[in-house]
Each structure stands twice: as C-alpha cells, then as structure tokens.
Design an enzyme around this catalytic site. Sequence first.
Site, PDB file in Angstrom:
ATOM      1  N   THR A 150      34.066 -14.749  -8.569  1.00 55.62           N
ATOM      2  CA  THR A 150      34.598 -15.567  -9.677  1.00 55.62           C
ATOM      3  C   THR A 150      35.925 -14.932 -10.121  1.00 55.62           C
ATOM      4  O   THR A 150      36.962 -15.235  -9.546  1.00 55.62           O
ATOM      5  CB  THR A 150      33.603 -15.686 -10.854  1.00 55.62           C
ATOM      6  OG1 THR A 150      33.190 -14.382 -11.235  1.00 55.62           O
ATOM      7  CG2 THR A 150      32.411 -16.521 -10.460  1.00 55.62           C
ATOM      8  N   LYS A 176      29.069  -9.246  -6.455  1.00 58.62           N
ATOM      9  CA  LYS A 176      30.195  -9.708  -7.260  1.00 58.62           C
ATOM     10  C   LYS A 176      30.052  -9.132  -8.662  1.00 58.62           C
ATOM     11  O   LYS A 176      28.963  -8.730  -9.070  1.00 58.62           O
ATOM     12  CB  LYS A 176      30.264 -11.223  -7.336  1.00 58.62           C
ATOM     13  CG  LYS A 176      29.178 -11.836  -8.197  1.00 58.62           C
ATOM     14  CD  LYS A 176      29.495 -13.262  -8.539  1.00 58.62           C
ATOM     15  CE  LYS A 176      30.760 -13.378  -9.362  1.00 58.62           C
ATOM     16  NZ  LYS A 176      30.628 -12.903 -10.763  1.00 58.62           N
ATOM     17  N   THR A 187      27.463 -13.298 -14.275  1.00 59.48           N
ATOM     18  CA  THR A 187      28.152 -12.401 -13.397  1.00 59.48           C
ATOM     19  C   THR A 187      27.465 -11.564 -12.343  1.00 59.48           C
ATOM     20  O   THR A 187      27.453 -11.889 -11.193  1.00 59.48           O
ATOM     21  CB  THR A 187      29.010 -11.515 -14.305  1.00 59.48           C
ATOM     22  OG1 THR A 187      30.297 -11.755 -13.942  1.00 59.48           O
ATOM     23  CG2 THR A 187      28.659 -10.108 -14.323  1.00 59.48           C
ATOM     24  N   GLU A 270      37.312  -5.945 -15.072  1.00 65.26           N
ATOM     25  CA  GLU A 270      38.426  -6.727 -15.608  1.00 65.26           C
ATOM     26  C   GLU A 270      39.475  -5.831 -16.258  1.00 65.26           C
ATOM     27  O   GLU A 270      39.186  -5.141 -17.236  1.00 65.26           O
ATOM     28  CB  GLU A 270      37.899  -7.751 -16.605  1.00 65.26           C
ATOM     29  CG  GLU A 270      37.112  -8.837 -15.897  1.00 65.26           C
ATOM     30  CD  GLU A 270      36.429  -9.789 -16.848  1.00 65.26           C
ATOM     31  OE1 GLU A 270      36.146 -10.904 -16.427  1.00 65.26           O
ATOM     32  OE2 GLU A 270      36.183  -9.398 -17.999  1.00 65.26           O
ATOM     33  N   ASN A 392      40.222 -11.874 -21.009  1.00 64.66           N
ATOM     34  CA  ASN A 392      39.122 -12.466 -21.762  1.00 64.66           C
ATOM     35  C   ASN A 392      39.570 -13.299 -22.949  1.00 64.66           C
ATOM     36  O   ASN A 392      38.796 -14.099 -23.460  1.00 64.66           O
ATOM     37  CB  ASN A 392      38.145 -11.374 -22.189  1.00 64.66           C
ATOM     38  CG  ASN A 392      37.294 -10.942 -21.017  1.00 64.66           C
ATOM     39  OD1 ASN A 392      36.518 -11.730 -20.514  1.00 64.66           O
ATOM     40  ND2 ASN A 392      37.480  -9.719 -20.546  1.00 64.66           N
ATOM     41  N   THR A 397      37.792 -22.277 -22.396  1.00 59.87           N
ATOM     42  CA  THR A 397      36.680 -23.113 -21.920  1.00 59.87           C
ATOM     43  C   THR A 397      37.137 -24.546 -21.745  1.00 59.87           C
ATOM     44  O   THR A 397      38.061 -24.992 -22.400  1.00 59.87           O
ATOM     45  CB  THR A 397      35.531 -23.080 -22.933  1.00 59.87           C
ATOM     46  OG1 THR A 397      36.072 -23.232 -24.235  1.00 59.87           O
ATOM     47  CG2 THR A 397      34.796 -21.777 -22.839  1.00 59.87           C
TER      48      THR A 397
END
Lengths: 397, 397
Positions: A150, A176, A187, A270, A392, A397
């Site tokens: 992702t 992942k 996740t 991240e 983030n 969305t």
Amino acid sequence: MKEIKGGVTAPQGYKASGVACGIKQSGNLDMSLLVSDTPANAAAVFTTNKMAAAPVHLSKKHLADGQAQAVVINSGNANACTGDGGYEDAIKMAQVTGAALGIDAHDIVVSSTGIIGVPMPMDKVEAGIKDGAAKLYADGGGCAAEAIMTTDTFVKEHAVSFDFDGIEVKVGGMAKGSGMIAPNMATMLAVVTTDAAVAPELLKSMLVSAIDKSFNSITVDGDTSTNDMVVVVANGASGAEVTTGNEAAFQAALDKVCIELAKLIVRDGEGATKFIEIDVVGAASAGDAKKAAMAIANSNLVKTAFFGQDPNWGRIVAAVGYSSAEVDASKVDVYYGEEKLVENGRVVAYDEAKVGAVIQAKDIKVKVDLKLGSGAARVWTCDFSYDYVKINAEYHT
Amino acid sequence: MKEIKGGVTAPQGYKASGVACGIKQSGNLDMSLLVSDTPANAAAVFTTNKMAAAPVHLSKKHLADGQAQAVVINSGNANACTGDGGYEDAIKMAQVTGAALGIDAHDIVVSSTGIIGVPMPMDKVEAGIKDGAAKLYADGGGCAAEAIMTTDTFVKEHAVSFDFDGIEVKVGGMAKGSGMIAPNMATMLAVVTTDAAVAPELLKSMLVSAIDKSFNSITVDGDTSTNDMVVVVANGASGAEVTTGNEAAFQAALDKVCIELAKLIVRDGEGATKFIEIDVVGAASAGDAKKAAMAIANSNLVKTAFFGQDPNWGRIVAAVGYSSAEVDASKVDVYYGEEKLVENGRVVAYDEAKVGAVIQAKDIKVKVDLKLGSGAARVWTCDFSYDYVKINAEYHT
C-alpha cells in the site's frame, strides 16, 4: 542455514501471482494469489483489534482446522468497518478463488489491506482473482509481494534454506507494512511458506514463538491495525517432516524469515530515516525487558530525537521509568553503540565524537542495562520525521 | 462560582514572586516562590515514573504530614537523573528557602523542571531563592507562573470564587506543560491554592478526584515525565471550613481550576494547531470510556489526521478497537461535532460541508458512542504537526 533468493515461492510446491485489477486508482498491482500444489497445514496469528476486518474473521474460521491451500490478498481496500456486506464479500472472495483453483473455499485464507470503510468493488475483485489464477508461476513470489503493497516503498521478501537430515528445507515469506495503520490503510501483513511438513498445532506454536521475536518486536507508530495477519503454510513438498524434538533448525529458519521481514517493515516505516535496534538487558524478567524496550521504541520524544541526531538519553531513561517494568533508578546504564552514556542512572563523561558517529549513522544500536536480573529483549523501530507527519496529514479520505 | 483574575495569589493570604537567577541561558524568569502567610494544609499527586526526579522524592516526604507553607520551583533544570548529589541539592533548596522565609524546611515543597541529567547550579539557585524571598507580593502570582515556564509559549493561570455560606472562597492555580516531556524538559507541573480550610485527607481525596477529570484527562504526546507534580495548598484565610458533607461547591471549584489549567496545557502543546475534545459515551464502564478516549487522543495517526484537517474516522474506530475497552464492532457510532459519520461500525452518508467546517475549526469536538452502557469520559488533546517534530528534533542536549 543460508539465505536464498525469493520469497513465498522459494520453497518447493508453491505458485503465486500478482495482478492489477483496478482497486488501486494508480493501476499498480493489487491482487495477490499464493497456492500450494497440494493441500497443506497452516497456522496464523491475527490482530487483537476489536474492530477487526471481515477477512480476519473469515480466515480465522477457515484456519480452525489447521488446513489451507491458498492465500488470496487484495490491496487498496481493507474491507474493514464494512458490516455484514463486507463479510459476505470476504466469503465471495474465497468462493471465487476456490472455484478458479479447484479448491474447497474453506481452504482459502482471505486478507485485505487498504482503505477502511469502503465497500469492496467486487466486480474488479472477482475479475482480478480469475486473472491471477490464470497467471500462477513457480517464480511468482515477487509479483505476489508487490501486489500486497500500500504505502510501502519497496517489496519485502526473505527466504532461507537449511539442511534437515540430508534434505534441503526452505522457508520463504513476504510482508507489507509502512505504518501500523498507514493513511487509512490497514496494514501489517505477512505470509510465510515452507516445504517442510509440520503438524498444525506445532506449526502454530512455532509461529507464535517466531512472531514474539519479530513482528511483535517492531513498532512504527504504536497503532495496531484492524487487518494485521501473519499466516504460515507448510506443504511438506520437500519430504522433510518437522516434529517435536527435531524442530530447532526449523524454528531458527522460521525466526530468521520473520525477523528479516519485520526489519524490512521498520526500514520502510513511514518517513523513516533511521533504523534503530534497542536491546534491554538485565531486566527482572523477559516480559519486563520487552515492556521497557517497547516503551523506548514507541516514545515520540525518543523517535524525534533520533531524527534530530541528538543523543537524548534523558528521554530514554524517562521512557524506561514509565514503562511499568521493574526499575531501580540508581542502577540504569545506557549505551549508544559501544559507548556508555549513563551509569547507575547518571550521565557519565562520554566520548562525544564516538556517540556522534553512532547517532549520525543510518543504523543505530541502543542498549539499556537495568542490572536487576537476566531478562532481555530486542526490538526495532524507526525515527519520527517530518515526512511521517506529511504522509499521514496529507492523505485525504 | 465565577471566574476571577489571577492565579495562585488570587486567594487570600498568599504571596508569590518570580525572578531570574541565570539557570536559563535566555535570562528569562526561572525561580518561582509561593508562600502562605500562615501554616497550611497541603496535598499533592506525583509522577509514577520510576526515574522520578530528586525534588519529587523530597516533596513526597515533606508532604507526608499534610502540611506545607511554601512552594519553591525552578525552571531550566529538572534535577532528574542527578543521583545522590541531586537529592542533596533538593534538600539544600528547601533549607535555603526555609531560612529566607523563617519557615521549617520540612514545610517547603520543592519542584524543578527543565533539562534532565545536569547538576543544579546551586550558587545561582541559592541567590535566586534569596532574591525571590525579598520580592514576594500579594499580586505576584503572574510572575510566579511565568518563572515555571520551559517550552511553554504563554503563562497558564486560572482562578474562581464561590459563595460558601456567605463567605467568599477563592481557588487559584498555575501550571506549565507543552510536551509531557519537552526537549529534555521534565514537565507537567501545577500549583493550586485556596483560602478555604480543608483537612489534609479530604484535600488529598478531592485533589485526586479533580486530577482524574483534568490533568489525567489530557495528553500531548503520551510521554510521562520524571518531574510531574500537582500540589494544592489550603490556608483557611477566608474563614471558611470545607468538611465532608459540605464539600460539593469546593470540589466543583477545584475541578474547574484544574480543568482550565489542563486545557491551557493542551492548547500550548508543542506544535499544536488544534484543540480537540474527545467524548466517549455509552461505554460498559467509566474506566472503559477513559481507555477508549485516551487511545484516540494518543494515536499519532488520529493526531496527524487532525493536523491535515481530514475527517479520518477509520483511525478513530481503529484506536477504539485496540484500546482494551469492551467494544462491539457492530454498535460503534462516531460524531464530528453534531454530525454522525459512523453508525453501527459503518460509515453513513454525512454532510461533507458540515464535517468540513468542524475539522477546519481550531477547536474540534469528537464523540464516540459505544452503545454498551452508561460509562462516559471526556479528554483533551492537540493535533500533531510538523512543528512537534521540529521542536523535538532540533532541540540539542
């Protein structure tokens, strides 16, 4: 034991594929299939999140008998918080996969990762499963690993082989990660295969042991996802049979694959610029060591200090202090690399050049000695950078 | 009850000062003194961090008898991780303060906040205490509040008065915060005064109750400091005596002052751009509600989403799911302001303009209804911005 190329198709008797079916707007691979040539034993560990996604519930049910022959995973949509309709979609995924492969739907493990709360685009999913079933290859592990990404920035695979009484046994895996939950992405996910034969109960207990040392010893941001799953499939194609008493070499191989995959997840955390290994030793118990190590690894203040390349040991001892581990403040030692900064809870004169070299490197080792007993734990984390916030905050969305 | 001006010197019978004695390189105020005209009852709650700083240990000892007449606080140096020498420095601070004020050293509460691991510059500290003792004023609360700041960007004070059977009773306070531990700064600290008379045991139980609703209901970064302390001093100068049975109005006033100070700490959270109030209702118990609310408030993914002004409800339900509170995934409702986004665990059609207005405001309200019982909790947090990382990464020890 030696490292070998590949991932889930490195062991004998597996085929895999990764195709794009349009769940991801980017057009990237988003449907991953793994199939054992023969029925296999299998075990899994699932997220403890009470908002667990539909495929988590379904896969738990399908694995209750310790059997599985295929794993189907889509990325781009987590099928989480999707209610009864989401559960029906997960069942449909298993049915379509089973029909395409000629396998009972109950022997299919289903997993989804991606955006939460959006119904699955089942027309695309079904077409993707059929397409993937037509493109299964014995060296398809890399494509399968790519199709589960992702926000990951690179493919995560690892495989090893070892000699088992003259038989070469292989263990391979893919994973992942990125954030524990990336931008609305649910996740942490890993699939491990082996061509050893292992009974389901033994396989489960060995997986739990491996996970404790690997996936449960890493943290990116402390958030636990709705879709986490680690599954291991053992098809016995090598002819080797692992049983209680001769399992040490297999456990070591399983540990190794899980640890390497876990480390790759942290390296791709991240926004991460640093990879940090934290050892806590001398704890009153192994549990205490793990608590102290995870408190350090999860502290935003520790993680931002590493991003700033600052040897901020005060934040490390403070995290140890609130970790709930037994601590005697007058005994704590802290090392950066080989250099001791804190002795008996107090800073000591240390070589600033040596400490500077440790914290400016990409890979950093920190050790805390509580000097209370023999409990030890090792965990891995990454630093906390502007890009974590950016990734983030900017995802919408 | 009504709000009045001022802080710790708003109630009768208190004097305070704030002076600069050179602990801070900036030359800003760094020595704070608060003195009651008469001996007083006192109670406090301290950090549970096992690496608690020297003054925490000393003040616990001094408050064991429920008596205190003065509070001395320096900023710029936390006197934490300083070993036996640090404890002797804390004792010395009490002795010097006692001598300067003509009070027994055991009736002095000592607190320090600032850099961890550096020995106290005792020559500066002693000079500062003597200077402060010579500059005590009945309206000195503001200076005292300024002198406890570290990375705080504004002074935090609040005071109220209420009628108690015809007598005007006042409660006032000051606090500091920013991060739970700011750049090597050990942090959350509050002093509350009142001119009511309250017996030590009752005062302690009322303080614990107030803290549960205020300082233990906020989070900036989830890190618990080595120096946290909240102390309340009750000197009885108003002539009012609060006892079991007539304590409701005093509890309300104490709650109000603590809640307002706690909110100010969140508003000044490191890098904060948003102030977020989180209500969890319908939980199986009050404890469950608090766990769920704090899980949401501490989630980096939730906090970065608010910084990005994204209504990322998936991160909120995921946090509820891993909070350890009892949760039925098929019952959870989530509201942003008055607008319901999630019903029974699934997203519903919501008014995007209304939700957009909620998340673009500086003050944001989120409500989660677990629909399992009557447990409720309210907590406050701030968002997580680039500046949090900047403040905490760029600070160098």
